[in-house]
Design an enzyme around this catalytic site. Structure first.
Site, PDB file in Angstrom:
ATOM      1  N   GLU A 114       4.814   4.442   8.127  1.00  0.00           N
ATOM      2  CA  GLU A 114       4.472   5.337   9.243  1.00  0.00           C
ATOM      3  C   GLU A 114       5.340   6.581   9.227  1.00  0.00           C
ATOM      4  O   GLU A 114       6.367   6.642   8.528  1.00  0.00           O
ATOM      5  CB  GLU A 114       4.603   4.562  10.564  1.00  0.00           C
ATOM      6  CG  GLU A 114       3.616   3.397  10.621  1.00  0.00           C
ATOM      7  CD  GLU A 114       3.631   2.625  11.932  1.00  0.00           C
ATOM      8  OE1 GLU A 114       4.518   2.868  12.781  1.00  0.00           O
ATOM      9  OE2 GLU A 114       2.741   1.768  12.096  1.00  0.00           O
ATOM     10  N   GLU A 155      -2.755  -1.068   2.263  1.00  0.00           N
ATOM     11  CA  GLU A 155      -3.742  -1.208   1.186  1.00  0.00           C
ATOM     12  C   GLU A 155      -3.763   0.021   0.294  1.00  0.00           C
ATOM     13  O   GLU A 155      -3.777  -0.071  -0.929  1.00  0.00           O
ATOM     14  CB  GLU A 155      -5.150  -1.414   1.770  1.00  0.00           C
ATOM     15  CG  GLU A 155      -5.321  -2.663   2.609  1.00  0.00           C
ATOM     16  CD  GLU A 155      -5.016  -2.444   4.078  1.00  0.00           C
ATOM     17  OE1 GLU A 155      -4.057  -1.717   4.395  1.00  0.00           O
ATOM     18  OE2 GLU A 155      -5.729  -3.009   4.910  1.00  0.00           O
ATOM     19  N   ASN A 171       2.626  -0.766   4.814  1.00  0.00           N
ATOM     20  CA  ASN A 171       2.338   0.438   5.603  1.00  0.00           C
ATOM     21  C   ASN A 171       3.599   1.267   5.831  1.00  0.00           C
ATOM     22  O   ASN A 171       4.689   0.727   6.032  1.00  0.00           O
ATOM     23  CB  ASN A 171       1.634   0.096   6.918  1.00  0.00           C
ATOM     24  CG  ASN A 171       2.376  -0.893   7.793  1.00  0.00           C
ATOM     25  OD1 ASN A 171       3.035  -1.795   7.299  1.00  0.00           O
ATOM     26  ND2 ASN A 171       2.262  -0.730   9.089  1.00  0.00           N
ATOM     27  N   CYS A 222      -8.836  -1.390   7.437  1.00  0.00           N
ATOM     28  CA  CYS A 222      -9.524  -0.300   8.136  1.00  0.00           C
ATOM     29  C   CYS A 222     -10.601   0.302   7.221  1.00  0.00           C
ATOM     30  O   CYS A 222     -10.622   0.064   6.003  1.00  0.00           O
ATOM     31  CB  CYS A 222      -8.526   0.771   8.586  1.00  0.00           C
ATOM     32  SG  CYS A 222      -7.968   1.869   7.273  1.00  0.00           S
TER      33      CYS A 222
HETATM   34  N1  THU Z   1      -2.559  -0.556   8.952  1.00  0.00           N
HETATM   35  C1  THU Z   1      -2.581  -0.929   7.640  1.00  0.00           C
HETATM   36  O1  THU Z   1      -1.562  -0.886   6.950  1.00  0.00           O
HETATM   37  N2  THU Z   1      -3.760  -1.347   7.115  1.00  0.00           N
HETATM   38  C2  THU Z   1      -4.946  -1.376   7.793  1.00  0.00           C
HETATM   39  O2  THU Z   1      -5.970  -1.677   7.212  1.00  0.00           O
HETATM   40  C3  THU Z   1      -4.971  -1.071   9.215  1.00  0.00           C
HETATM   41  C4  THU Z   1      -3.726  -0.587   9.807  1.00  0.00           C
HETATM   42  C5  THU Z   1      -1.299  -0.077   9.515  1.00  0.00           C
HETATM   43  C6  THU Z   1      -1.297   1.379   9.846  1.00  0.00           C
HETATM   44  C7  THU Z   1      -0.232   1.449  10.912  1.00  0.00           C
HETATM   45  O3  THU Z   1       1.017   1.597  10.283  1.00  0.00           O
HETATM   46  C8  THU Z   1      -0.296   0.093  11.578  1.00  0.00           C
HETATM   47  O4  THU Z   1      -1.003  -0.758  10.704  1.00  0.00           O
HETATM   48  C9  THU Z   1      -0.976   0.107  12.924  1.00  0.00           C
HETATM   49  O5  THU Z   1      -2.218   0.677  12.862  1.00  0.00           O
END
Ligand code: THU
Length: 157
Positions: free
Chosen positions: A64, A75, A62, A112
């Site tokens: 941000e 993902e 991830n 998600c």
């Molecule tokens: N996040 C993911 O990388 N994958 C998911 O399926 C759900 C959430 C990340 C996004 C964000 O950087 C952190 O987790 C908190 O939501």
């Protein structure tokens, strides 16, 4: 009127050691990919790894951003990277792991909805079932295909 039911079947493992050699390799790649997380806001580190039909593994984490919607989940980072780098290769499996400050959660990492939708489309694009492996420190869930984690997808256009 007809009552209908959708059933989801999946396998629960109590350790990464119980997985097949290939799945263990992919789950390990997802855990290692957590190191690439850039999560200064949530501090939640997620790693994902996809396996292509030729055996190649592509990872993502991830990312941000101060403008929150500009960030991306692990993902989709992995799926888009695989799609862009190997456009002709089907993605046959994806593994996901997550945890606070890099320490893997005990329970499996559940993707998600937006990531499930993207998985569904790459599964359709590749024409092969994509298994989904949700990795946790104390248990692992394996779903045979994306249909099992996102039934009734939008695919009408
Ligand atoms: N996040 C993911 O990388 N994958 C998911 O399926 C759900 C959430 C990340 C996004 C964000 O950087 C952190 O987790 C908190 O939501």
């Amino acid at each position: 009127m007809t009552e209908k039911e959708i059933k989801i079947a999946f396998t629960e493992y109590s350790s990464i050691e119980e997985l097949s050699k290939e799945d263990k390799e992919l789950a390990t790649a997802a855990i290692l990919a957590m190191r690439g997380a850039y999560a200064p806001y949530s501090h939640f580190h997620v790693g994902a790894a996809v396996r292509l039909e030729n055996g190649t593994i592509v990872s993502g984490a991830n990312q941000e951003n101060a403008a929150f919607p500009s960030g991306l989940c692990a993902e989709r980072t992995a799926l888009f990277s695989a799609g862009a780098t190997y456009p002709d290769k089907a993605i046959t499996s994806i593994a996901i792991a997550g945890g606070v400050m890099g320490r893997i959660c005990a329970s499996p990492a559940t993707p998600c909805g937006a990531c499930r939708q993207v998985m569904a489309q790459y599964q359709a694009k590749g024409g092969k079932k994509m298994s989904v492996i949700m990795v946790g420190g104390e248990k692992i869930w394996k779903f045979p295909s994306v249909d099992d984690v996102l039934p009734l997808i939008f695919d009408s256009i």
